[in-house]
Design a protein around this motif. Structure first.
Motif, PDB file in Angstrom:
ATOM      1  N   VAL A   1      -2.645   4.939 -24.010  1.00 27.57           N
ATOM      2  CA  VAL A   1      -2.397   5.221 -22.546  1.00 27.57           C
ATOM      3  C   VAL A   1      -1.015   4.358 -22.036  1.00 27.57           C
ATOM      4  CG1 VAL A   1      -4.309   5.626 -20.602  1.00 27.57           C
ATOM      5  CG2 VAL A   1      -4.801   6.344 -22.944  1.00 27.57           C
ATOM      6  N   ALA A   2      -1.784   3.396 -22.231  1.00 22.62           N
ATOM      7  CA  ALA A   2      -0.718   2.277 -21.193  1.00 22.62           C
ATOM      8  C   ALA A   2       0.623   1.961 -21.623  1.00 22.62           C
ATOM      9  CB  ALA A   2      -1.360   0.587 -21.467  1.00 22.62           C
ATOM     10  N   ARG A   3       0.697   2.482 -22.880  1.00 22.97           N
ATOM     11  CA  ARG A   3       3.045   3.272 -23.104  1.00 22.97           C
ATOM     12  C   ARG A   3       2.850   4.000 -22.585  1.00 22.97           C
ATOM     13  NH1 ARG A   3       3.745   3.116 -29.063  1.00 22.97           N
ATOM     14  NH2 ARG A   3       2.448   1.028 -29.508  1.00 22.97           N
ATOM     15  N   LEU A   4       2.288   5.417 -22.046  1.00 20.46           N
ATOM     16  CA  LEU A   4       2.317   6.271 -21.787  1.00 20.46           C
ATOM     17  C   LEU A   4       2.342   5.934 -19.899  1.00 20.46           C
ATOM     18  CD1 LEU A   4       2.666   9.389 -22.231  1.00 20.46           C
ATOM     19  CD2 LEU A   4       0.294   9.449 -22.105  1.00 20.46           C
ATOM     20  N   MET A   5       1.571   5.476 -20.226  1.00 25.13           N
ATOM     21  CA  MET A   5       1.509   5.581 -18.275  1.00 25.13           C
ATOM     22  C   MET A   5       3.311   4.289 -18.254  1.00 25.13           C
ATOM     23  SD  MET A   5      -0.893   3.248 -15.097  1.00 25.13           S
ATOM     24  CE  MET A   5      -2.230   3.788 -16.328  1.00 25.13           C
ATOM     25  N   MET A   6       3.591   3.463 -19.146  1.00 26.90           N
ATOM     26  CA  MET A   6       5.212   3.129 -18.291  1.00 26.90           C
ATOM     27  C   MET A   6       6.173   4.692 -18.838  1.00 26.90           C
ATOM     28  SD  MET A   6       6.807   0.118 -20.518  1.00 26.90           S
ATOM     29  CE  MET A   6       5.381  -0.991 -20.108  1.00 26.90           C
ATOM     30  N   VAL A   7       6.066   4.950 -19.700  1.00 26.58           N
ATOM     31  CA  VAL A   7       7.078   6.247 -19.860  1.00 26.58           C
ATOM     32  C   VAL A   7       6.964   6.938 -19.188  1.00 26.58           C
ATOM     33  CG1 VAL A   7       7.200   7.990 -21.056  1.00 26.58           C
ATOM     34  CG2 VAL A   7       6.670   6.161 -22.237  1.00 26.58           C
ATOM     35  N   TRP A   8       5.637   7.510 -18.514  1.00 29.52           N
ATOM     36  CA  TRP A   8       5.407   8.216 -16.957  1.00 29.52           C
ATOM     37  C   TRP A   8       6.299   7.701 -15.598  1.00 29.52           C
ATOM     38  CZ3 TRP A   8       4.349  11.010 -20.818  1.00 29.52           C
ATOM     39  CH2 TRP A   8       3.741  12.765 -20.085  1.00 29.52           C
ATOM     40  N   MET A   9       6.198   5.786 -15.369  1.00 27.67           N
ATOM     41  CA  MET A   9       6.811   5.818 -14.574  1.00 27.67           C
ATOM     42  C   MET A   9       8.749   5.493 -15.134  1.00 27.67           C
ATOM     43  SD  MET A   9       3.619   2.298 -13.942  1.00 27.67           S
ATOM     44  CE  MET A   9       4.945   1.220 -12.823  1.00 27.67           C
TER      45      MET A   9
ATOM     46  N   SER B   1       0.895  16.319 -15.145  1.00 20.31           N
ATOM     47  CA  SER B   1       1.654  16.297 -16.903  1.00 20.31           C
ATOM     48  C   SER B   1       1.285  14.782 -17.529  1.00 20.31           C
ATOM     49  CB  SER B   1       3.249  16.269 -16.563  1.00 20.31           C
ATOM     50  OG  SER B   1       3.297  14.859 -15.654  1.00 20.31           O
ATOM     51  N   PHE B   2       0.456  13.636 -16.846  1.00 20.73           N
ATOM     52  CA  PHE B   2       0.047  12.045 -17.179  1.00 20.73           C
ATOM     53  C   PHE B   2      -0.799  12.341 -17.633  1.00 20.73           C
ATOM     54  CE2 PHE B   2       0.041   7.813 -18.326  1.00 20.73           C
ATOM     55  CZ  PHE B   2      -1.797   7.529 -18.064  1.00 20.73           C
ATOM     56  N   VAL B   3      -2.322  13.155 -16.848  1.00 19.73           N
ATOM     57  CA  VAL B   3      -3.280  13.543 -16.905  1.00 19.73           C
ATOM     58  C   VAL B   3      -3.576  14.377 -18.802  1.00 19.73           C
ATOM     59  CG1 VAL B   3      -5.888  14.650 -16.433  1.00 19.73           C
ATOM     60  CG2 VAL B   3      -4.108  12.834 -14.802  1.00 19.73           C
ATOM     61  N   MET B   4      -3.039  15.284 -18.572  1.00 17.60           N
ATOM     62  CA  MET B   4      -2.817  16.177 -19.744  1.00 17.60           C
ATOM     63  C   MET B   4      -2.303  15.549 -20.511  1.00 17.60           C
ATOM     64  SD  MET B   4      -1.987  20.086 -17.863  1.00 17.60           S
ATOM     65  CE  MET B   4      -0.630  19.289 -16.948  1.00 17.60           C
TER      66      MET B   4
ATOM     67  N   GLY C   1       8.945   3.944 -29.318  1.00 18.71           N
ATOM     68  CA  GLY C   1       8.704   4.251 -30.289  1.00 18.71           C
ATOM     69  C   GLY C   1       7.321   4.609 -29.950  1.00 18.71           C
ATOM     70  N   ALA C   2       6.665   4.850 -28.771  1.00 18.29           N
ATOM     71  CA  ALA C   2       5.439   6.078 -28.553  1.00 18.29           C
ATOM     72  C   ALA C   2       5.187   7.400 -29.635  1.00 18.29           C
ATOM     73  CB  ALA C   2       5.454   5.995 -27.057  1.00 18.29           C
TER      74      ALA C   2
ATOM     75  N   GLY D   1      -1.876  12.389 -21.602  1.00 14.47           N
ATOM     76  CA  GLY D   1      -2.911  11.021 -21.732  1.00 14.47           C
ATOM     77  C   GLY D   1      -3.873  11.782 -22.396  1.00 14.47           C
ATOM     78  N   GLY D   2      -4.557  12.501 -21.896  1.00 11.74           N
ATOM     79  CA  GLY D   2      -6.405  13.374 -22.410  1.00 11.74           C
ATOM     80  C   GLY D   2      -5.904  13.980 -23.863  1.00 11.74           C
ATOM     81  N   THR D   3      -4.603  14.361 -24.152  1.00 11.77           N
ATOM     82  CA  THR D   3      -4.867  15.255 -25.006  1.00 11.77           C
ATOM     83  C   THR D   3      -4.392  13.931 -26.554  1.00 11.77           C
ATOM     84  OG1 THR D   3      -3.027  17.011 -24.285  1.00 11.77           O
ATOM     85  CG2 THR D   3      -3.193  16.271 -26.497  1.00 11.77           C
ATOM     86  N   ARG D   4      -4.119  12.873 -26.195  1.00 10.13           N
ATOM     87  CA  ARG D   4      -3.796  11.564 -27.038  1.00 10.13           C
ATOM     88  C   ARG D   4      -5.341  10.449 -27.224  1.00 10.13           C
ATOM     89  NH1 ARG D   4       1.418  12.083 -25.326  1.00 10.13           N
ATOM     90  NH2 ARG D   4       3.172  10.663 -26.119  1.00 10.13           N
ATOM     91  N   VAL D   5      -5.503  10.714 -26.433  1.00 10.22           N
ATOM     92  CA  VAL D   5      -7.259  10.694 -26.296  1.00 10.22           C
ATOM     93  C   VAL D   5      -8.002  11.050 -27.061  1.00 10.22           C
ATOM     94  CG1 VAL D   5      -9.029   9.511 -25.687  1.00 10.22           C
ATOM     95  CG2 VAL D   5      -6.908   8.981 -24.198  1.00 10.22           C
TER      96      VAL D   5
END
Length: 460
Positions: free
Chosen positions: A80-88, A119-122, A66-67, A124-128
């Motif tokens: 961002v925290a949810r995205l980090m979990m997805v990338w892991m 890819s995580f940085v890009m 549901g992200a 996540g940065g886009t989301r922020v």
């Protein structure tokens, strides 16, 4: 409020755009990591396949968690925290896939790690950045969602205070209906008129628990409106467990009338319509040409019959069908359903109606975006005006695009609706479909239509 900005954010919401951003981030991250590791932009085929797998895993896991939803009320840190979990999870899946296919010696572990980080940085940065831009726009009065509030004055003040405390969520008050201790028919009738005049996108029923009895009356009064209806009660110190609720403007909301086909689901259904609609359209094109020639040779008049029907969100859309009747005129606002042995139906038209071949041009409506392959069948505008006050929740079938076939049709509810009971059963099936939509349900309905849904002896 800027209507232009509102239209853009409603038509292209973040939960539709962000999956594309994630795919682009994975692609760019993989390319940059490859150039840094191998000093080349010409990716080897196995790395291209790995990037494709990472993209698919990313979108799938984000969707399952549901992200891609609840963007108005989710904090940036939570995103961002949810995205980090997805990338892991994606990293674990990809490395496991490489290991179990015995391909570890063919891949650079440095490339895998670097591409995931980039890819995580890009992403996540886009989301922020997107959240900051949207919140700034809402604070300036743009991209807002209009709400009509209903309830006692004390409760409305609490909700309005919450809306002012969370301006970044982008809600604005389009109208207010203050309720007293007694609710009369005149009050409900005035409420329906005021909601229509306000053009509000949502209606919030804000009443304390002791006034819960009025929710049913208000909900029934708004049965002919396509605005989303939310119940925002005053729970005080009650603790709810495992209930489906939303949180808007700092308040709990029990969703009473919100379609399940929204956000990412709406994007998936549109992709389904474009892919399947285009393929089926090409397959039936020779049959359409033959039918058009047959109509032209056997009766005078146009090949296509065009009529406005009620579409998504209650807006009228032009629907195409092969003409199956002799050209005739009816009184304005009157649509007479075809009956058995109807003299207006041509011999060819009777065959087209029994086999549903008269509806083949509607695949063009699907490609246009006016209809879906699967959905509630569109009724004539005059029929909507007639039945909306006779069948409860009739107009809620218009929360989604109308379809060429539907759950009601594959369950035998096709053809003439000459009794109120038949229409009630059709609407009941349409609402069940909307509430339980999935890609698999659509595919099931399409399969049932192919095997048993085309031929209908009761289609006059």
């Amino acid at each position: 409020m800027s209507r232009k900005t509102q239209g853009l954010t409603e038509r292209y919401p973040a939960q539709l755009i962000i999956p594309l951003v994630d795919i682009l981030a994975v692609l760019l991250g993989g390319i940059l990591a490859y150039e840094w590791r191998f000093d080349s932009y010409q990716l080897d085929e196995r790395y291209v396949l790995t990037i494709t797998a990472i993209s698919l895993f990313t979108v799938l896991i984000n969707s399952l968690l549901g992200a891609y939803s609840r963007w108005r009320v989710t904090r940036v840190s939570t995103l961002v925290a949810r995205l980090m979990m997805v990338w892991m999870i994606v990293g674990l899946l990809v490395t496991s896939l490489i290991f179990f296919t015995h391909s570890a010696d063919r891949f650079s572990r440095l490339w895998v790690g670097t591409s995931l980080i980039l890819s995580f940085v890009m992403a996540g940065g886009t989301r922020v950045l997107a959240q900051l831009i949207l919140r700034k726009a809402r604070l300036k009065g743009m991209a807002r969602r209009s709400v009509f509030l209903v309830g006692p004055e004390s409760q409305l003040l609490k909700v309005a205070k919450g809306m002012r405390a969370f301006p970044e969520e982008g809600y604005s008050i389009a109208g207010v209906e203050r309720l007293g201790s007694d609710i009369h028919e005149e009050t409900l009738s005035l409420l329906a008129s005021r909601v229509s005049a306000s053009e509000a996108r949502e209606v919030w029923i804000c009443v304390p628990l002791e006034m819960g009895y009025v929710v049913r009356a208000i909900f029934y009064t708004l049965r002919n409106h396509t605005a989303e209806v939310r119940f925002i009660p005053d729970f005080q110190d009650m603790h709810l467990l495992n209930h489906r609720i939303s949180e808007v403007a700092g308040h709990f909301s029990i969703d009473l009338s919100v379609t399940s086909i929204s956000g990412m689901a709406r994007f998936v259904k549109r992709a389904e319509d474009l892919i399947l609609g285009s393929l089926i359209g090409l397959l039936v094109l020779p049959a359409c040409i033959l039918i058009a020639l047959a109509i032209k040779c056997t009766s005078s008049g146009p090949v296509l019959f065009k009529q406005y029907r009620t579409g998504d969100k209650g807006k009228p859309v032009k629907v195409y069908k092969f003409r199956s009747m002799e050209v005739h005129e009816e009184n304005s606002g009157v649509v007479t359903q075809a009956t058995q042995n109807d003299p207006r139906v041509t011999k060819l038209g009777a065959f087209l109606r029994r086999t549903s071949l008269d509806e083949l041009p509607q695949f063009y409506n699907v490609i246009q975006g006016r209809m879906s392959i699967v959905g509630p069948r569109p009724h004539a505008l005059a029929h909507n005006e007639y039945y909306k006050d006779l069948v409860e929740s009739y107009m809620r079938r218009h929360k989604v695009k109308p379809g060429i076939t539907g759950w009601a049709q594959v369950n035998g509810l096709r053809g003439e609706t000459d009794t109120l009971d038949k229409m009630e059963r059709r609407v009941e099936h349409d609402l069940w479909y909307i509430d339980n939509w999935s890609v698999w349900l659509d595919l099931r309905i399409i399969a049932l239509t192919i095997f048993k849904g085309f031929i209908n002896p009761h289609a006059y």
